[in-house]
Structure formats: structure tokens, C-alpha cells
Scaffold this motif. Structure first.
Motif, PDB file in Angstrom:
ATOM      1  N   HIS A  98      31.247  30.883  85.255  1.00 34.68           N
ATOM      2  CA  HIS A  98      29.867  30.968  84.768  1.00 34.68           C
ATOM      3  C   HIS A  98      29.036  31.952  85.568  1.00 34.68           C
ATOM      4  CE1 HIS A  98      29.588  28.503  88.321  1.00 34.68           C
ATOM      5  NE2 HIS A  98      28.296  28.786  88.374  1.00 34.68           N
ATOM      6  N   THR A  99      29.660  32.693  86.487  1.00 31.73           N
ATOM      7  CA  THR A  99      28.892  33.558  87.377  1.00 31.73           C
ATOM      8  C   THR A  99      28.467  34.836  86.654  1.00 31.73           C
ATOM      9  OG1 THR A  99      30.910  34.561  88.243  1.00 31.73           O
ATOM     10  CG2 THR A  99      30.044  32.635  89.405  1.00 31.73           C
ATOM     11  N   GLN A 100      27.720  35.681  87.352  1.00 31.11           N
ATOM     12  CA  GLN A 100      27.173  36.895  86.738  1.00 31.11           C
ATOM     13  C   GLN A 100      28.304  37.825  86.299  1.00 31.11           C
ATOM     14  OE1 GLN A 100      24.161  38.723  89.120  1.00 31.11           O
ATOM     15  NE2 GLN A 100      23.840  40.427  87.731  1.00 31.11           N
ATOM     16  N   GLN A 101      28.231  38.274  85.028  1.00 31.08           N
ATOM     17  CA  GLN A 101      29.293  39.085  84.445  1.00 31.08           C
ATOM     18  C   GLN A 101      28.838  40.522  84.201  1.00 31.08           C
ATOM     19  OE1 GLN A 101      32.215  37.684  84.331  1.00 31.08           O
ATOM     20  NE2 GLN A 101      31.469  35.587  84.681  1.00 31.08           N
ATOM     21  N   THR A 102      29.837  41.381  84.035  1.00 33.18           N
ATOM     22  CA  THR A 102      29.648  42.765  83.591  1.00 33.18           C
ATOM     23  C   THR A 102      30.526  42.960  82.363  1.00 33.18           C
ATOM     24  OG1 THR A 102      31.497  43.612  84.903  1.00 33.18           O
ATOM     25  CG2 THR A 102      29.333  43.515  85.981  1.00 33.18           C
ATOM     26  N   PRO A 103      30.334  44.040  81.601  1.00 31.13           N
ATOM     27  CA  PRO A 103      31.245  44.279  80.465  1.00 31.13           C
ATOM     28  C   PRO A 103      32.710  44.283  80.887  1.00 31.13           C
ATOM     29  CG  PRO A 103      29.328  45.701  80.289  1.00 31.13           C
ATOM     30  CD  PRO A 103      29.216  45.009  81.623  1.00 31.13           C
ATOM     31  N   GLU A 104      32.985  44.868  82.051  1.00 32.24           N
ATOM     32  CA  GLU A 104      34.371  44.948  82.518  1.00 32.24           C
ATOM     33  C   GLU A 104      34.918  43.564  82.861  1.00 32.24           C
ATOM     34  OE1 GLU A 104      32.260  48.620  82.728  1.00 32.24           O
ATOM     35  OE2 GLU A 104      31.813  46.736  83.800  1.00 32.24           O
ATOM     36  N   SER A 105      34.115  42.751  83.542  1.00 31.52           N
ATOM     37  CA  SER A 105      34.607  41.418  83.918  1.00 31.52           C
ATOM     38  C   SER A 105      34.781  40.527  82.691  1.00 31.52           C
ATOM     39  CB  SER A 105      33.654  40.762  84.922  1.00 31.52           C
ATOM     40  OG  SER A 105      32.433  40.375  84.322  1.00 31.52           O
ATOM     41  N   ILE A 106      33.921  40.683  81.699  1.00 26.77           N
ATOM     42  CA  ILE A 106      34.056  39.887  80.470  1.00 26.77           C
ATOM     43  C   ILE A 106      35.394  40.167  79.809  1.00 26.77           C
ATOM     44  CG2 ILE A 106      33.188  39.636  78.103  1.00 26.77           C
ATOM     45  CD1 ILE A 106      30.363  39.952  79.257  1.00 26.77           C
ATOM     46  N   LEU A 107      35.717  41.432  79.666  1.00 28.83           N
ATOM     47  CA  LEU A 107      36.983  41.782  79.009  1.00 28.83           C
ATOM     48  C   LEU A 107      38.176  41.332  79.827  1.00 28.83           C
ATOM     49  CD1 LEU A 107      36.544  45.325  77.392  1.00 28.83           C
ATOM     50  CD2 LEU A 107      36.970  43.136  76.255  1.00 28.83           C
ATOM     51  N   GLU A 108      38.141  41.566  81.139  1.00 29.57           N
ATOM     52  CA  GLU A 108      39.293  41.189  81.956  1.00 29.57           C
ATOM     53  C   GLU A 108      39.486  39.678  81.965  1.00 29.57           C
ATOM     54  OE1 GLU A 108      41.232  41.526  86.432  1.00 29.57           O
ATOM     55  OE2 GLU A 108      39.132  42.097  86.140  1.00 29.57           O
ATOM     56  N   LYS A 109      38.423  38.931  82.194  1.00 27.49           N
ATOM     57  CA  LYS A 109      38.571  37.489  82.334  1.00 27.49           C
ATOM     58  C   LYS A 109      38.980  36.832  81.021  1.00 27.49           C
ATOM     59  CE  LYS A 109      35.634  37.010  86.401  1.00 27.49           C
ATOM     60  NZ  LYS A 109      34.320  36.662  86.967  1.00 27.49           N
ATOM     61  N   ILE A 110      38.356  37.230  79.924  1.00 26.99           N
ATOM     62  CA  ILE A 110      38.700  36.606  78.643  1.00 26.99           C
ATOM     63  C   ILE A 110      40.112  36.970  78.219  1.00 26.99           C
ATOM     64  CG2 ILE A 110      38.197  36.649  76.160  1.00 26.99           C
ATOM     65  CD1 ILE A 110      35.256  36.573  76.831  1.00 26.99           C
ATOM     66  N   THR A 111      40.491  38.231  78.363  1.00 26.66           N
ATOM     67  CA  THR A 111      41.839  38.633  77.937  1.00 26.66           C
ATOM     68  C   THR A 111      42.924  38.014  78.815  1.00 26.66           C
ATOM     69  OG1 THR A 111      41.676  40.689  79.218  1.00 26.66           O
ATOM     70  CG2 THR A 111      41.065  40.787  76.887  1.00 26.66           C
ATOM     71  N   LYS A 112      42.547  37.551  79.998  1.00 22.27           N
ATOM     72  CA  LYS A 112      43.515  36.886  80.871  1.00 22.27           C
ATOM     73  C   LYS A 112      43.481  35.364  80.730  1.00 22.27           C
ATOM     74  CE  LYS A 112      44.066  40.532  84.292  1.00 22.27           C
ATOM     75  NZ  LYS A 112      43.928  40.949  85.715  1.00 22.27           N
ATOM     76  N   GLY A 113      42.522  34.858  79.929  1.00 22.43           N
ATOM     77  CA  GLY A 113      42.545  33.427  79.641  1.00 22.43           C
ATOM     78  C   GLY A 113      41.409  32.609  80.211  1.00 22.43           C
ATOM     79  N   ILE A 114      40.384  33.253  80.770  1.00 22.38           N
ATOM     80  CA  ILE A 114      39.241  32.532  81.315  1.00 22.38           C
ATOM     81  C   ILE A 114      38.185  32.329  80.224  1.00 22.38           C
ATOM     82  CG2 ILE A 114      37.268  32.707  82.898  1.00 22.38           C
ATOM     83  CD1 ILE A 114      39.678  31.967  84.421  1.00 22.38           C
ATOM     84  N   PHE A 115      37.674  31.103  80.106  1.00 22.96           N
ATOM     85  CA  PHE A 115      36.556  30.810  79.217  1.00 22.96           C
ATOM     86  C   PHE A 115      35.273  31.143  79.969  1.00 22.96           C
ATOM     87  CE2 PHE A 115      33.314  28.162  77.285  1.00 22.96           C
ATOM     88  CZ  PHE A 115      33.595  28.265  75.925  1.00 22.96           C
ATOM     89  N   LEU A 116      34.387  31.925  79.345  1.00 20.97           N
ATOM     90  CA  LEU A 116      33.180  32.371  80.029  1.00 20.97           C
ATOM     91  C   LEU A 116      31.951  31.617  79.547  1.00 20.97           C
ATOM     92  CD1 LEU A 116      33.584  36.248  80.331  1.00 20.97           C
ATOM     93  CD2 LEU A 116      34.060  34.477  82.035  1.00 20.97           C
ATOM     94  N   GLU A 117      31.148  31.181  80.498  1.00 22.40           N
ATOM     95  CA  GLU A 117      29.896  30.482  80.225  1.00 22.40           C
ATOM     96  C   GLU A 117      28.759  31.415  80.665  1.00 22.40           C
ATOM     97  OE1 GLU A 117      32.227  26.309  81.136  1.00 22.40           O
ATOM     98  OE2 GLU A 117      30.969  27.223  82.678  1.00 22.40           O
TER      99      GLU A 117
END
Length: 570
Positions: free
Chosen positions: A213-232
């Protein structure tokens, strides 16, 4: 069949196809009974409501939030949240646990509320280790086990101990994660994964964490979601560039809108509804914004009875008269109207009842002038100091070094263009005082003091003059906790928080206006940030990059290495 409420002619949001359909809704025994385009007047109803031209959506679900950030207890928070369309929350109450341990959690869970409050077990009390920060409470494996079978405990709260997760296989947080995975293998495990990528991200996931749930960037959104992290997505992550990534890549199944922390003065203007509006303003279609504030959070937490307007689901819903602006006309909880526009928030008939010691928890000495004298060895005119540099956006800091003058063998911090910061242990355990310097904080002569210091909630004071630091610290002690601002030797604002030093039992109107005065007083001292109070309060949070301070002194968040105030290798 006898039904309790029949709503006719409404535009009803169908989360399964993400569209509004003109429907009639029958509600019975706190649940949706039948939703149909057909006339349902053949059903015997106790009450009818014509909602022609209105929009009906499921109640909002906030799956990552901290009630204590609002500085009011659950019984008071309930009416406030419901007024903004929030009908279910999952609260990680690690603030009250850091102050009082398991009894704090139990006191929260014993409160009666109309709002459905489920809990995530605080996994990080303390957020690092007792060797790095002093807390009033402690949550270990035994405490985790005592909470695992509570009917309202449905998740493990954010795991924050960076080094303990990535590098220390025998750390307390790794033991907690292992215990929960073995005892409750289906339980969602929440993460706190800031500025992390590559193999380090893999280490967090390997430990079992599946959300961030921490502060995201466009790059972190793509990396985390494509690797399986659910983002809040909390407010600081809801930016045009971040929303564009979600929209362009159709990532709605993997995100939810949350609040995390909303201060009492901000709560005067909204809660999760404000973040949803912001997402729409940043380019997200309103239907998708509603979807990721109702159905995806419900799925993430395993709810089978809410998040949609469907037969058998709880009749938690919002009636709106303006879709694009998310203008709430009324809020229903289990089929009962609990709030209407232009009416006062509903409060419990009596004030919360907590143990007496909850109101007398600040065991800290009054500062003396001598406590602010920082000696420097050797006959030096100046020294290089390690400094916490505040940013104008968000709560992350940078580690910088600055030359500070020395006068009569003491650090002349009052003439350094920096602010002195102290964290004082307040639980009567060891009397620790951690010292640091802060850049880009206060520009005028003054001070800010609080016991609402993430997450350990020791007493933190930051100032540019001895007189103001002493004045602010003494006033916080007199209040039994809270926020105090002093300017040029005079108190300019205060917000009492007598319950554990972090909560008030006043109405949100009273408390919110007190905190608003504190915020303005900080601005008047030159503090610049998108959230001045949260920025200040998290200077003591040793799990949020990069350099922070506890009662043990300054520390590097990623390595947990102690960072001395005065650089020894000059």
C-alpha cells in the motif's frame, strides 16, 4: 414474501459487468433479496422508496486503514465513516497496540459500532525491534495466536520490518509470518514494501506477502502487479501518471483504493470517497473507480457477503444523486438508513469507556535546558552532521550531511538553519532520548511536539529555539498527549489526545478543528508538505525510507544501522 424495503426505478451498479442498469431492489432481513427490472410491487413491503434518477452502488470497503490516524476510537469513527459511504473497513490497529499491546486491541474490538470493522493482526509491534525503538506494547507469536481465531480478525497487518523480512530468517516478523501461514493458510498477508524491486521484492514475496500500500510510481505499479502483488492505492499514489498505467494496462483486478491514514481535520471533508473522486479526476472511469472500491477489495479480503448488489449479499449501499462527483445522498447499512445528506453525523449515546490507565499513559520527564546542550569534543568551529531531509511530497526522507557551527564546545543548532529533533521514551522504561537534525522543516523560531509519533508513539519534539522546544514539550505533558505548536515563545495551537496519547473522545468537529489549527500553525512556521502533520509524525517511523529517528537515535531504514548525529570521520 414479506420484505422490509422496496427501492424502485434506480440506476443500480452491477459490479459483475461494471454497468448501471435500471432496476428495482427488494431488501429483507438485512440482505438484498431480489434485484430485477420487473415491477416488484407484488411483494409485500413495509416501506417503499422511489429512487428515480438516482444511482445506487455498493457500500465502500476500505481494506487497509488505521482508525487511530483519525485520532478517534472505533465507536466515534463508525458514524463518521458511514457518513462518507464506507460500510466496511479492515483496520490494522497497530497504533493502539504499540501503546497498550494486546489490551489495546481488545479494547477496540469490544466497542459497539454500526460500521462493520474487521481487523488485521498487528504484525509489527514494534515496527522494527525493541533494540531500535521502545514501545508500550509488544505483539509476539503468543499474542498472534490469541488473535487468530477471533471472528473479526481476517488478515495479518502490514509486515514492516525491512531487514527482518529480507535478511534475518530468525527474526520475529519471519516467525509471525510462518505461524500465520501454518495456522491460517488462506489469510491475506499485508506488506509494507516501499521503494523495493528486483530480488528484494522477491524476498518479500517469498516470505508470503502479497499486497503493498506504499507510495507507487508507474514503474513500481507495473513491476509489482506483473509479479503478483495486489496494490492498495492511497491518496499519494493516486496521480495522473499512476492512474494512466492502471487504465492503459487494464489492471483493475489487481488494485483497490484505500485510505491508510486520514487525519482528523481531513476527515471533516471526506474519507474513502475523496480518494475515489481523485481517481476519477486523474482519468479513471467512474465505473472502474467504484469497482475497485467495492468488489476488488471484498475479493482481496475473502468477503463472500458484500461488495456487490446481489441476492444474498448484505444490503450495504449508497444512493447518489450525481455519479461523476460521487455525491452521496444517503447511506444504508444492512438495509437501514444510517446517514442522509445535510444531517449531522451520528455519535454513540455515551463516550467510549476505556480503562483509567489509558488516560494516564505519558511517563516522561519535563525537558530542561541542559537536555538541549549537545557537546562537541575537541576545539572545533564546526562539525559535519547527519541530517534528515524532509520532502515536500510524501513521507519519505533523504539522508544528507551539513556543516553545523560549534559555539563554546556545543553544537550551535539554533543558528544552523536546521531544526533540532528529539524523541523521548514515554513509557517509563528506559528514559532514552534520541537526537537528530532536520532540514526543510521549520523556517521561523518555534517548535512542534507530539505523542502521535509513528509507530512507537514516543514523545517527539522538533524546533528551532530552546525556549519553544521546552514550552511545547511541557504543554504536551500537561495535556497527557497530543499535538502542540509554539512560535516565538508563545503557544499557537494544541490538540489534546488524552487516550494513550493518540486518541480523543471529542466529536470529529471539535477534534478536526483543533488539528486544523495545529496544521495551520505548522504552516505558519514554514513547514511545507502535502500533509504537514503526517510528514512530521512519520519522522519517527523507522520503516519508511530513508533516514528516520527513534528514542535510540537516527537510523538507516533499510540497513537498520545507527546513524550518529555528528559524523565521526571528519
Amino acid at each position: 414474501m414479506q420484505i422490509d424495503l422496496l427501492i424502485e426505478e434506480a440506476f443500480v451498479f452491477n459490479v459483475f459487468i461494471k454497468t448501471f442498469e435500471k432496476k428495482n431492489i427488494a431488501i429483507a432481513n438485512e440482505k438484498f433479496y431480489f434485484i430485477s427490472e420487473e415491477n416488484l410491487r407484488y411483494l409485500q413491503s413495509k416501506k417503499k422508496l422511489n429512487a428515480q434518477g438516482k444511482y445506487i452502488i455498493p457500500g465502500f470497503i476500505d481494506i487497509h486503514m488505521h482508525i487511530e490516524s483519525s485520532m478517534i476510537p472505533p465507536s466515534i469513527f463508525s458514524g463518521v465513516a458511514l457518513s462518507y459511504g464506507v460500510t466496511t473497513v479492515v483496520a490494522d490497529s497497530h497504533e493502539i497496540a504499540n501503546v497498550f499491546g494486546l489490551p489495546g486491541m481488545e479494547a477496540f474490538m469490544q466497542e459497539t459500532t454500526d460500521l462493520d470493522i474487521f481487523y488485521a493482526i498487528p504484525s509489527s509491534v514494534p515496527s522494527t525491534t525493541p533494540k531500535l525503538e521502545t514501545t508500550g506494547g509488544f505483539i509476539g507469536v503468543n499474542e498472534i495466536n490469541s488473535l487468530l481465531n477471533h471472528p473479526r480478525v481476517i488478515a495479518l497487518g502490514e509486515a514492516m520490518n525491512f531487514k527482518g523480512i529480507t535478511d534475518e530468517l530468525d527474526s520475529l516478523i519471519r516467525k509471525i509470518l510462518k505461524e500465520v501461514q501454518e495456522k491460517k493458510p488462506l489469510m491475506p498477508l499485508e506488506g509494507h514494501i516501499p521503494r523495493v524491486s528486483g530480488e528484494i521484492l522477491a524476498k518479500f514475496m517469498y516470505a508470503g506477502l502479497t499486497a503493498d500500500h506504499t507510495q507507487q510510481t508507474p514503474e513500481s505499479i507495473l513491476e509489482k502487479i506483473t509479479k503478483g502483488i495486489f496494490l492498495e492505492l492511497q491518496k499519494k499514489s493516486i496521480t495522473p501518471e499512476n492512474i494512466q498505467i492502471v487504465v492503459d494496462h487494464n489492471l483493475y483486478e489487481h488494485v483497490a483504493i484505500i485510505t491508510d491514514d486520514i487525519m482528523a481535520d481531513d476527515l471533516l471533508a471526506g474519507h474513502l470517497d475523496n480518494n475515489i473522486r481523485l481517481a476519477v479526476e486523474c482519468g479513471m472511469p467512474v465505473e472502474e473507480a467504484i469497482y475497485i472500491s467495492t468488489y476488488t477489495p471484498a475479493r482481496r479480503m475473502g468477503f463472500q457477503d458484500r461488495g456487490a448488489i446481489a441476492s444474498g449479499f448484505l444490503a450495504d449501499f449508497i444512493i447518489m444523486d450525481n455519479l461523476e462527483k460521487i455525491t452521496i445522498e444517503s447511506v444504508y447499512k444492512k438495509g437501514k438508513c444510517v446517514h442522509q445528506k445535510d444531517t449531522n453525523i451520528t455519535y454513540p449515546p455515551t463516550k467510549p469507556s476505556f480503562p483509567a490507565y489509558f488516560y494516564d499513559s505519558i511517563q516522561c520527564k519535563p525537558l530542561a535546558e541542559a537536555d538541549l546542550h549537545i557537546s562537541v569534543e575537541g576545539n572545533l568551529d564546526s562539525v559535519i552532521c547527519n541530517v534528515i531531509q524532509i520532502q515536500e511530497i510524501g513521507t519519505f526522507t533523504e539522508h544528507v550531511q551539513r556543516e553545523v557551527p560549534v559555539k563554546n564546545g556545543r553544537l550551535d543548532w539554533e543558528n544552523s538553519n536546521l531544526s533540532l529533533i528529539l524523541v523521548m521514551e514515554r513509557y517509563g522504561k528506559n528514559g532514552n532520548i534520541g537526537y537528530g537534525l532536520v532540514e526543510h522543516a521549520l523556517k521561523e523560531k518555534g517548535a512542534v511536539a507530539t505523542t502521535w509519533a509513528h509507530d512507537h508513539h514516543n514523545l517527539m519534539i522538533m524546533g528551532t529555539s530552546t525556549e519553544d522546544i521546552l514550552l511545547a514539550q511541557h504543554k504536551v505533558l500537561d495535556l497527557n498527549g497530543g499535538y502542540v505548536v509554539s512560535k516565538r515563545g508563545r503557544l499557537s495551537a494544541s490538540c489534546p489526545l488524552p487516550i494513550g496519547g493518540i486518541l480523543s473522545d471529542e466529536t470529529i468537529y471539535t477534534l478536526g478543528n483543533q488539528l486544523k489549527e495545529v496544521r495551520q500553525a505548522m504552516i505558519d512556521l514554514g513547514y511545507k508538505n502535502t500533509n504537514e502533520i503526517m510528514s512530521f509524525s512519520t519522522l519517527s517511523l523507522p520503516v519508511s525510507p530513508k533516514l528516520k529517528i527513534t528514542d535510540f537515535g537516527m537510523m538507516d531504514v533499510h540497513t537498520h544501522a545507527h546513524v550518529p548525529l555528528i559524523e565521526v570521520n571528519q
